[in-house]
Scaffold this motif. Structure first.
Motif, PDB file in Angstrom:
ATOM      1  N   ARG A 179       4.730   0.464  10.346  1.00  0.00           N
ATOM      2  CA  ARG A 179       5.247  -0.591   9.465  1.00  0.00           C
ATOM      3  C   ARG A 179       5.909   0.050   8.248  1.00  0.00           C
ATOM      4  O   ARG A 179       5.442   1.063   7.736  1.00  0.00           O
ATOM      5  N   GLN A 180       6.996  -0.531   7.836  1.00  0.00           N
ATOM      6  CA  GLN A 180       7.747   0.018   6.710  1.00  0.00           C
ATOM      7  C   GLN A 180       7.034  -0.276   5.393  1.00  0.00           C
ATOM      8  O   GLN A 180       6.512  -1.360   5.176  1.00  0.00           O
ATOM      9  N   ILE A 181       7.026   0.753   4.520  1.00  0.00           N
ATOM     10  CA  ILE A 181       6.371   0.616   3.217  1.00  0.00           C
ATOM     11  C   ILE A 181       7.393   0.070   2.218  1.00  0.00           C
ATOM     12  O   ILE A 181       8.483   0.636   2.050  1.00  0.00           O
ATOM     13  N   VAL A 182       7.023  -1.007   1.563  1.00  0.00           N
ATOM     14  CA  VAL A 182       7.898  -1.635   0.565  1.00  0.00           C
ATOM     15  C   VAL A 182       7.439  -1.187  -0.831  1.00  0.00           C
ATOM     16  O   VAL A 182       6.269  -1.373  -1.197  1.00  0.00           O
ATOM     17  N   ALA A 183       8.354  -0.573  -1.607  1.00  0.00           N
ATOM     18  CA  ALA A 183       8.026  -0.056  -2.947  1.00  0.00           C
ATOM     19  C   ALA A 183       8.379  -1.094  -4.007  1.00  0.00           C
ATOM     20  O   ALA A 183       9.446  -1.729  -3.942  1.00  0.00           O
ATOM     21  N   PRO A 236      10.459   5.198   4.929  1.00  0.00           N
ATOM     22  CA  PRO A 236       9.033   5.529   4.869  1.00  0.00           C
ATOM     23  C   PRO A 236       8.205   4.475   5.596  1.00  0.00           C
ATOM     24  O   PRO A 236       8.412   3.270   5.413  1.00  0.00           O
ATOM     25  N   THR A 237       7.297   4.962   6.452  1.00  0.00           N
ATOM     26  CA  THR A 237       6.460   4.056   7.241  1.00  0.00           C
ATOM     27  C   THR A 237       5.016   4.499   7.149  1.00  0.00           C
ATOM     28  O   THR A 237       4.712   5.645   6.808  1.00  0.00           O
ATOM     29  N   ALA A 238       4.135   3.579   7.494  1.00  0.00           N
ATOM     30  CA  ALA A 238       2.704   3.847   7.595  1.00  0.00           C
ATOM     31  C   ALA A 238       2.248   3.443   8.995  1.00  0.00           C
ATOM     32  O   ALA A 238       2.693   2.427   9.531  1.00  0.00           O
TER      33      ALA A 238
END
Length: 731
Positions: free
Chosen positions: A657-661, A681-683
């Motif tokens: 899942r994509q990390i939202v900053a 960037p993903t987690a």
């Protein structure tokens, strides 16, 4: 000294069949044997003695020094208990559970970090940054104050020794933390060079098989010394050892006298208690055998996730305890069924027969390369005039009903499987109504032409039988024969189908075979009470349907004979190369009952379509061992997948899942990572769950089995199981 079974009785089996209607004798201990008559074309003598034990890895090399030492090394090699199918010769057991693999990057980075931490602790400790010199208190307790103040030599030695101990403790702790042992195992000098094979420790005299401790425990010290000298002098081979062990078992069972055994050993040494053929080995072995355990190696299990970890990269072997549950192998032409399965098994069973442990019948097409004529006691070459032996059409039976049942199974058993006839009971009744009166009049069963005339309802032969029976006062048989006359030609009469099938054997090519007049040397499968080696060559070219009838005949006679054997300590095996058309409902039922008779069959098929659909599941269920070669069709694979069933597996689902900053610094960091890597960037989220899946799916069997491989499941006569294993048959 006789072998464990009475081979002399086989002499009558190989010659003329007895025509007396006397019931078989009760079970008794074997009597002294007479030699089995060998075919006149067999050259006398024995094969030359090999210069090494065939079970040794160096078998096949021309020059091997010190044959006695090689044999002793083979004999003393450990054979630990193992799971079903594992090649026990020199086997090293593996852990049951697979160790968790550690990635190389993680291993090396952890080792480097642990080294850095250890160096830091050592520096801080020796430079006094960790609270002074409290850690030196044990050293000062060992050094007197005066000596310490004077800096004597003893104080200096104690101090350096103490520093070395502290440094060693730090190194051990850091080494465990950083897994340095695993790093050394993977990348140390031992990983650069292959490990040299280690010699097993020498056993004690009480446990050394070369010293024959069983004989010494029974007081036969002179015989044990003679056999030990034969082994150390290179005059004994693996077949001799297995044969003598088997002979000693008969002595312990009370079938033979210990004094007779000892006298023959003292006279003949390793050649004592010979097989009646006089052979002590087979020339030109092609497979790896271990007669100590009775195994033949057919391949190596692959390092594949489908295989349990304890089986991976181990030798796979077959023996009597596995073949006793029967084996069905399916694979297309060229998959290796004959070369990689049937030939090694035939060779192994012939060696076991020479050791007095097995009786074997090998059936295949002429020219299939199932062994030399000299490797067998009886070779039946159907349709070839140079054949020394003939095949008994009635299987050595003296009872008309028994003979009719076996013959009906051979003639129309496949029609019963295809539901074109109800079963074989009515055809068997028809045959019994004809061959029973014929036997009563002529003292023998009818030959193929005579039986064809009777089934066709020719008035001349039937009337001649009626007249002879009337004169003899056999009223019951007259009624049977008259009933057969009335039913002949009516709709649904099985005689027409029987006549059509027997006509396939009434051809000029078979004129010299299936004779019942006593002019030929018919072989009967009743001789399987003895360690006899038999090969039957089928006339497949130009006589396909006749070959199928003969194959069904041999299979029916085998299943009928092994259930009434006197000596069930002797393993009996039928190897049928290409069993297309030979499987019937009756043989499937008989295969299930053969385990208790210590007998088994090996059947090979190009596809399961060669047998009726209704018999595919029962056949795979009746056989304890199932083998699917590379290239099977998906529908054949589906039958195997259903038979092998399902198992619980651990499935790991990984979700990215994509990390939202949200913060400015995090946004800049994510922007730089995307610019450098090209990915957002993903987690990862890992979900582990247990699901039930097929052990081998139909698609995997059809498309994922490499060439030269097969998937094989095993069952022993004791009920132990081995799951379906991917086996490399080339190694």
């Amino acid at each position: 000294m006789a072998l464990p079974v009475d081979l002399g009785a086989a002499q009558d089996r190989f010659g003329e069949r007895s025509d007396t209607s006397v019931p078989p004798p009760p079970r008794r201990a074997p009597q002294p044997a007479r030699p089995v008559p060998a075919p006149p074309s067999r050259p006398p003598g024995q094969p030359p003695r090999p210069q090494w034990s065939p079970g040794h890895p160096g078998a096949g090399v021309e020059a091997r020094p010190a044959p006695g030492a090689m044999f002793l090394a083979w004999l003393r090699t450990p054979r630990p208990p193992a799971a079903p199918g594992i090649w026990r010769f020199g086997h090293v057991p593996r852990p049951v559970d697979e160790p968790e693999p550690l990635p190389t990057r993680q291993l090396l980075s952890g080792a480097a970090l642990a080294l850095l931490v250890g160096w830091l602790v050592w520096s801080l400790l020796f430079n006094g940054y960790l609270g002074g010199t409290w850690w030196l208190a044990p050293m000062w307790a060992m050094v007197p104050d005066a000596a310490a103040r004077g800096h004597s030599l003893g104080a200096v030695v104690v101090a350096y020794l103490y520093y070395a101990v502290v440094t060693l403790i730090i190194a051990i702790a850091v080494g465990r933390l950083g897994r340095w042992a695993e790093v050394w195992r993977r990348y140390g000098p031992r990983a650069w060079c292959p490990a040299a094979p280690t010699q097993p420790p020498s056993p004690s005299p009480e446990e050394d098989p070369a010293q024959w401790p069983e004989l010494r425990a029974a007081g036969a010290h002179a015989a044990a010394d003679r056999l030990a000298a034969e082994a150390s002098g290179g005059r004994m081979r693996d077949v001799d050892h297995a044969r003598l062990v088997r002979a000693w078992q008969t002595v312990r069972a009370g079938w033979q006298s210990p004094s007779v055994f000892e006298a023959e050993v003292m006279r003949d040494g390793a050649a004592a208690c010979p097989h009646p053929s006089g052979q002590r080995d087979l020339a030109g072995r092609a497979a790896r055998h271990d007669l100590f355990t009775g195994q033949v190696r057919i391949g190596t299990t692959a390092d594949d996730p489908h295989n349990p970890y304890s089986y991976r990269e181990t030798g796979l072997a077959l023996g009597a305890e596995i073949l006793g549950t029967s084996l069905v192998a399916v694979g297309p032409a060229g998959a290796g069924k004959t070369a990689q399965l049937v030939r090694p098994l035939a060779e192994a069973l012939c060696l076991q027969a020479l050791a007095g442990r097995t009786s074997v019948v090998v059936v295949g097409a002429a020219g299939a390369g199932l062994g030399r004529d000299e490797d067998y006691d009886v070779v039946i070459k159907i349709s070839r005039p140079e054949s020394v032996y003939d095949l008994d059409l009635y299987g050595g039976a003296v009872d008309a009903d028994e003979a009719a049942a076996v013959l009906a199974e051979a003639l129309v058993g496949d029609l019963a499987a295809q539901h074109r006839v109800g079963d074989t009971r009515r055809p068997a009744t028809v045959l019994a109504q004809l061959i029973g009166p014929f036997h009563a009049v002529h003292g023998r069963f009818p030959s193929v032409p005579e039986l064809r005339e009777l089934l066709d309802g020719a008035p001349g032969p039937l009337q001649a039988l009626l007249d002879a029976l009337s004169k003899a006062g056999r009223a019951a048989m007259v009624r049977d024969l008259e009933s057969r006359q009335r039913q002949s030609g009516h709709a649904g009469d099985p005689a027409a189908q029987l006549a059509d099938r027997i006509a396939l054997l009434d051809r000029p090519a078979f004129a010299d075979f299936f004779d019942t007049s006593g002019r030929s040397r018919p072989f009967s499968l009743r001789a399987l009470d003895h360690p006899v080696r038999v090969r039957i060559d089928l006339p497949a070219r130009g006589h396909t349907e006749a070959s199928a009838i003969i194959a069904r005949l041999v299979l029916a006679q085998f299943t009928a004979s092994v259930s009434v054997r006197e000596d069930r300590s002797l393993f009996a095996c039928l190897v049928l190369d290409d069993a297309a058309g030979a499987v019937t409902p009756e043989t499937v039922r008989a295969i299930q009952a053969m385990r208790s008779a210590y007998a088994g069959v090996v059947l090979t098929l190009r596809t399961l379509d060669d047998i009726p659909r209704a018999l595919r599941g029962p056949l795979l269920g009746a056989a304890g061992c199932r083998m699917a070669f590379s290239g099977v069709t998906p529908w054949d694979g589906q039958d195997f997948a259903e038979t092998w069933g399902k198992e619980w597996r651990e499935i790991r689902d990984v979700t990215d899942r994509q990390i939202v900053a949200d913060e400015p610094l995090a946004k800049v960091t994510h922007f730089l990572r995307r610019a450098i890597t090209g990915k957002a960037p993903t987690a990862q989220s890992v979900t582990v769950r247990q699901v039930e899946r097929e052990r081998w799916s139909a698609s995997e069997l059809a498309h994922a089995v490499p060439p030269g491989h097969a998937v094989l499941s095993l069952t022993t006569v004791r009920g132990e199981h081995a799951p379906p294993l991917l086996v490399d048959l080339r190694h």
